[in-house]
Scaffold this active site. Sequence first.
Site, PDB file in Angstrom:
ATOM      1  N   SER A 197       0.770  -1.321  -0.099  1.00 31.92           N
ATOM      2  CA  SER A 197       0.067   0.030   0.052  1.00 31.92           C
ATOM      3  C   SER A 197       0.884   1.339   0.020  1.00 31.92           C
ATOM      4  O   SER A 197       1.853   1.141  -0.650  1.00 31.92           O
ATOM      5  CB  SER A 197      -1.074  -0.117   1.253  1.00 31.92           C
TER       6      SER A 197
ATOM      7  N   TYR B 220      -5.493   8.306  -5.930  1.00 34.17           N
ATOM      8  CA  TYR B 220      -4.646   7.365  -5.646  1.00 34.17           C
ATOM      9  C   TYR B 220      -4.664   6.787  -4.207  1.00 34.17           C
ATOM     10  O   TYR B 220      -5.055   5.657  -3.749  1.00 34.17           O
ATOM     11  CB  TYR B 220      -3.108   8.041  -5.640  1.00 34.17           C
TER      12      TYR B 220
ATOM     13  N   LYS C 269      -5.684   2.902  -2.728  1.00 34.97           N
ATOM     14  CA  LYS C 269      -4.947   2.278  -1.820  1.00 34.97           C
ATOM     15  C   LYS C 269      -5.650   2.093  -0.482  1.00 34.97           C
ATOM     16  O   LYS C 269      -5.457   0.831   0.042  1.00 34.97           O
ATOM     17  CB  LYS C 269      -3.680   2.894  -1.356  1.00 34.97           C
TER      18      LYS C 269
END
Length: 275
Positions: A133, A147, A151
């Site tokens: 991650s 983004y 994650k």
Amino acid sequence: MTSTWLITGATSGFGHMVAERALAGGAHVIAVGRRSDRLAELADHAQQGRVTTIPLDITAPGAEQVLADAVRTAGGLDVLVNNAGYGLFGPVEQIDADNARAIFDTNVLANLAVLRAALPALRASRGRVVQISSVNGQSAWASSGLYSASKAAVELASEALAYELAHTGVKVTIVEPGLFATEFATSLQVVLPHEVYAPTVGKFLTDFSALPATAFGDAEKVVDAITAVATMEEPPLRLAVGADAVGRIRESLRSRLAELDRWESFSTGPVGQTV
């Protein structure tokens, strides 16, 4: 007995470095990546038969079956390092549907496809799942919205997976690196902000681009962390790597707890009660 590792994104960054480290430790590595030349380099520097290279875009139709077949041919699997992904930064409003879909296809849906391909063999070996991650999986800032969302999706899916697999002996660890010197920082995609976002997204991107080389940690520390949790008897569910990641995540958690405390009476008191 030789352990077998499946590593996605093995042609650059953490994935490539972990593959080299696993090979140096005597493992058999199923190395997956889009760049055939980098996979060939990895194989050239390894003992014959230690590397199975799979040039593959993990978002491609049929990728899950290709990986499942590779694991079956290898005779099993002990460690999965689910690393493939990319960065996309820019204002949430300005990231179009195609780009948003692409980052979720790669960072989330392909990650899940890799898990489906690997988990039957990992259950048989009571193996390890290492999900790569980011500090952004725990904390977002101006420009990281999509983004961070991708994650965070990986993090919560992985947390549920850890609970679901607890009785099987398979251990799941989410590794959350901060800023490290890899190709990620130079290969990420950036959507430049319109004027309205100049004070927030624009400022962040300008400040980020001006960071000195010393702001980026030694990537070997992340490799150390990944290889360590892959062999621990009782690894952590989450492992932040880098002082910046630890600090940012701690700050985010404290802020969230403070906000929860501040508004608790609003949430649990009589309807219409104000704080």
